[in-house]
Motif scaffolding. Structure first.
Motif, PDB file in Angstrom:
ATOM      1  N   HIS A  55     123.781 -21.301  -7.374  1.00  0.00           N
ATOM      2  CA  HIS A  55     124.558 -21.532  -6.153  1.00  0.00           C
ATOM      3  C   HIS A  55     124.617 -20.252  -5.329  1.00  0.00           C
ATOM      4  CE1 HIS A  55     127.942 -19.216  -7.861  1.00  0.00           C
ATOM      5  NE2 HIS A  55     127.572 -19.776  -9.008  1.00  0.00           N
ATOM      6  N   ASP A  56     124.832 -20.411  -4.025  1.00  0.00           N
ATOM      7  CA  ASP A  56     125.114 -19.260  -3.171  1.00  0.00           C
ATOM      8  C   ASP A  56     126.508 -18.747  -3.473  1.00  0.00           C
ATOM      9  OD1 ASP A  56     122.685 -19.367  -1.849  1.00  0.00           O
ATOM     10  OD2 ASP A  56     123.443 -20.665  -0.249  1.00  0.00           O
ATOM     11  N   ARG A  57     126.713 -17.485  -3.242  1.00  0.00           N
ATOM     12  CA  ARG A  57     128.054 -16.926  -3.446  1.00  0.00           C
ATOM     13  C   ARG A  57     129.045 -17.535  -2.462  1.00  0.00           C
ATOM     14  NH1 ARG A  57     124.003 -13.702  -4.305  1.00  0.00           N
ATOM     15  NH2 ARG A  57     123.940 -12.312  -6.115  1.00  0.00           N
ATOM     16  N   LEU A  58     128.595 -17.790  -1.242  1.00  0.00           N
ATOM     17  CA  LEU A  58     129.446 -18.398  -0.218  1.00  0.00           C
ATOM     18  C   LEU A  58     129.106 -19.878  -0.052  1.00  0.00           C
ATOM     19  CD1 LEU A  58     129.439 -15.572   2.506  1.00  0.00           C
ATOM     20  CD2 LEU A  58     131.348 -16.254   1.061  1.00  0.00           C
TER      21      LEU A  58
ATOM     22  N   VAL B  47     126.073 -10.561   2.337  1.00  0.00           N
ATOM     23  CA  VAL B  47     124.909  -9.661   2.283  1.00  0.00           C
ATOM     24  C   VAL B  47     124.083  -9.924   1.021  1.00  0.00           C
ATOM     25  CG1 VAL B  47     124.183  -7.249   2.063  1.00  0.00           C
ATOM     26  CG2 VAL B  47     125.994  -7.862   3.688  1.00  0.00           C
ATOM     27  N   PHE B  48     124.743 -10.091  -0.110  1.00  0.00           N
ATOM     28  CA  PHE B  48     124.034 -10.346  -1.368  1.00  0.00           C
ATOM     29  C   PHE B  48     123.290 -11.681  -1.317  1.00  0.00           C
ATOM     30  CE2 PHE B  48     125.578  -7.541  -5.057  1.00  0.00           C
ATOM     31  CZ  PHE B  48     125.646  -6.428  -4.237  1.00  0.00           C
ATOM     32  N   ASP B  49     123.878 -12.681  -0.667  1.00  0.00           N
ATOM     33  CA  ASP B  49     123.186 -13.967  -0.519  1.00  0.00           C
ATOM     34  C   ASP B  49     121.904 -13.798   0.285  1.00  0.00           C
ATOM     35  OD1 ASP B  49     124.795 -15.623  -2.012  1.00  0.00           O
ATOM     36  OD2 ASP B  49     126.068 -16.227  -0.338  1.00  0.00           O
ATOM     37  N   LEU B  50     121.959 -12.968   1.341  1.00  0.00           N
ATOM     38  CA  LEU B  50     120.783 -12.742   2.179  1.00  0.00           C
ATOM     39  C   LEU B  50     119.711 -11.935   1.453  1.00  0.00           C
ATOM     40  CD1 LEU B  50     122.365 -11.885   5.681  1.00  0.00           C
ATOM     41  CD2 LEU B  50     121.210 -14.003   5.005  1.00  0.00           C
TER      42      LEU B  50
END
Length: 475
Positions: free
Chosen positions: A224-227, A203-206
């Motif tokens: 970087h993305d979290r995932l 959700v935080f990445d989005l």
């Protein structure tokens, strides 16, 4: 009767199913799957924080559980998940120098497993009383405490900074889940926290986009993305042996290397594992009403053999899991048959590289939130041992005998011998705890302990009019 022939029972509500009994296979398989969920979170979190492969750890947890059950002849139902007792030691080994890679980590743990197996053999022939004589609760509690609290810098320096807000929210969720959720759900709080942290990171990445931080093993901050590692899941096969390389370049499946310094760092974990296994056997004996003292040595030795077996191939150390004791307590089903089912499911998961890719993609912030709670809990288990055994810190043997070792172990005090050998951290702390405690035990002179008693009991009057000290008036 064959070891693999359980008496099939259909108990009335509230009745227990004993280790050598089982429910019909349908229900037994369901309970086995429940045991997998219970051990799941912690079993793959600890390999991740030790820099080992979670998929391999899951597979060996199943293999080692079967090995354990065979050695104890199915009398002590138990699941062997990944042990946290060596996590601090592994962090210390990796901090030594670049040469101490994962092969030295697993080599040191293998030796620790063999030492634990030797302790089990000794206990089997000498009796469980030997443990309490060498490692009384005061000492065991101190060693477990310094193992847990020694890990604080790992959380603060590696995981938490990767994403402080994900870490904070994951920790808050885990605390809430472990305490406020009902029954079985509270026992799988680690697993639920992992799922929560995963979803929150997505959700935080989005919503907020990439984050800039220093990833574990890196030296400079990057965006970087979290995932970011989730992209590896699509390329992973559905079925196959664990493979690939660890973060330090060592193959996932690898043979051990040996270093005396690394070995000394893991030996304190053996003390914690002796305490864990002893407590597990006693807990199961109390729940089932069976006398399991004759199997105490077998259980300790089996855990040691399992740890050495897993480490010989690059796997993680093992231990009996309190989460699964909780499942037994809730269901009153102690059948060892359910644990064979759980072990089989774990082996199948370990043979699914796609599952391993999902596990290995766990964001650092999620691990930060989980480990800040788990590591503190490990340390507080030491305090729990003290409380349950009524350790009196008005007694100078306990107050003074343990204090130096705790500070040395938690604070990272070191002793240097020549140019090549250094003893410090958990290893030095454990040695000081054991040596200083036994050095002063039973040696208090007349009036000894007045200072420590005044610190812990301000109303202490030297025992003149104190019932607890032989006087006549109550304290």
């Amino acid at each position: 009767m064959s070891m693999f022939k359980w008496e099939v029972v259909d108990p009335a509500p509230g009745e227990s199913v004993l280790p050598l009994q089982r429910l019909p296979w349908g229900k037994t398989i369901g309970l086995g799957a429940q045991h997998v969920v219970a051990m799941f979170g912690a079993t793959f979190v600890f390999p991740l924080v030790m820099g080992l492969d979670a998929n391999l750890a899951i597979m060996f947890s199943g293999l080692c559980t079967i090995l354990f059950l065979l050695i104890v002849q199915n009398r002590v139902p138990s699941y062997l998940g990944t042990s946290a007792s060596f996590v601090a030691s592994v962090a210390a080994i990796r901090a030594l120098d670049e040469g101490n890679d994962s092969s030295y980590v697993t080599g040191a743990i293998l030796v620790g497993g063999l030492v634990l197996a030797a302790v089990g053999v000794l206990v089997h022939f000498a009796g469980a009383g030997l443990i309490h004589k060498i490692l009384p609760p005061a000492v065991t509690g101190a060693v477990v405490m310094l193992i847990g609290f020694n890990l604080a810098p790992v959380v603060a320096g590696i995981y938490w900074p990767q994403d402080q807000w994900i870490a904070l929210l994951t920790a808050a969720f885990m605390v809430f889940a472990a305490v406020a959720l009902p029954g079985f759900w509270s026992r799988i709080a680690v697993f639920l926290a992992l799922v929560f942290g995963y979803v929150l990171s997505w959700v935080f990445d989005l919503v907020f986009g990439p984050i800039t931080s220093v990833l574990g093993g890196a030296t400079e901050a990057t965006e970087h993305d979290r995932l970011f590692a989730i992209s590896n899941v699509g390329d992973a096969a559905w079925f196959g042996l664990p493979s690939g390389t660890l973060a330090d370049g060592v193959s996932v499946v690898h043979g051990p290397s040996f270093s005396l310094t690394a070995i000394l760092l893991v030996l304190p974990g053996v003390i914690a594992l002796v305490a864990e296994n002893t407590g597990h056997v006693k807990a199961v004996a109390e729940m089932t009403g069976e006398d399991l003292d004759p199997y105490m040595g077998r259980a300790i030795g089996a855990d040691g053999i399992a740890t050495a077996f897993a480490s010989a191939f690059g796997g993680s150390p093992t231990t009996t899991y309190a989460e699964n004791i909780g499942v037994m307590g809730a269901t009153r089903v102690y059948s060892s048959a359910a644990y064979y089912v759980a072990a089989g499911v774990a082996i199948l998961l370990g043979l699914c590289p796609k599952f391993g890719a999902v596990v290995n993609a766990t964001p650092g912030g999620v691990l930060g939130g989980i480990t800040v709670v788990l590591y503190g809990m490990i340390g507080l288990v030491g305090a729990k041992i003290w409380v349950e055994n009524n350790i009196d810190f008005g007694n100078p043997v306990n107050m003074v005998g343990l204090s130096a070792g705790l500070i040395a172990g938690i604070g990272g005090v070191t002793l240097t011998f020549g140019d090549d050998f250094e003893l410090g951290g958990i290893a030095l702390g454990t040695i000081l705890v054991i040596v200083f405690f036994h050095m002063v035990k039973g040696r208090g002179g007349h009036g000894a302990g007045n200072v420590t008693r005044n610190l812990s009991h301000p109303d202490y009057d030297g025992g003149v009019d104190d019932a607890a000290s032989g006087g006549t008036a109550p304290r």
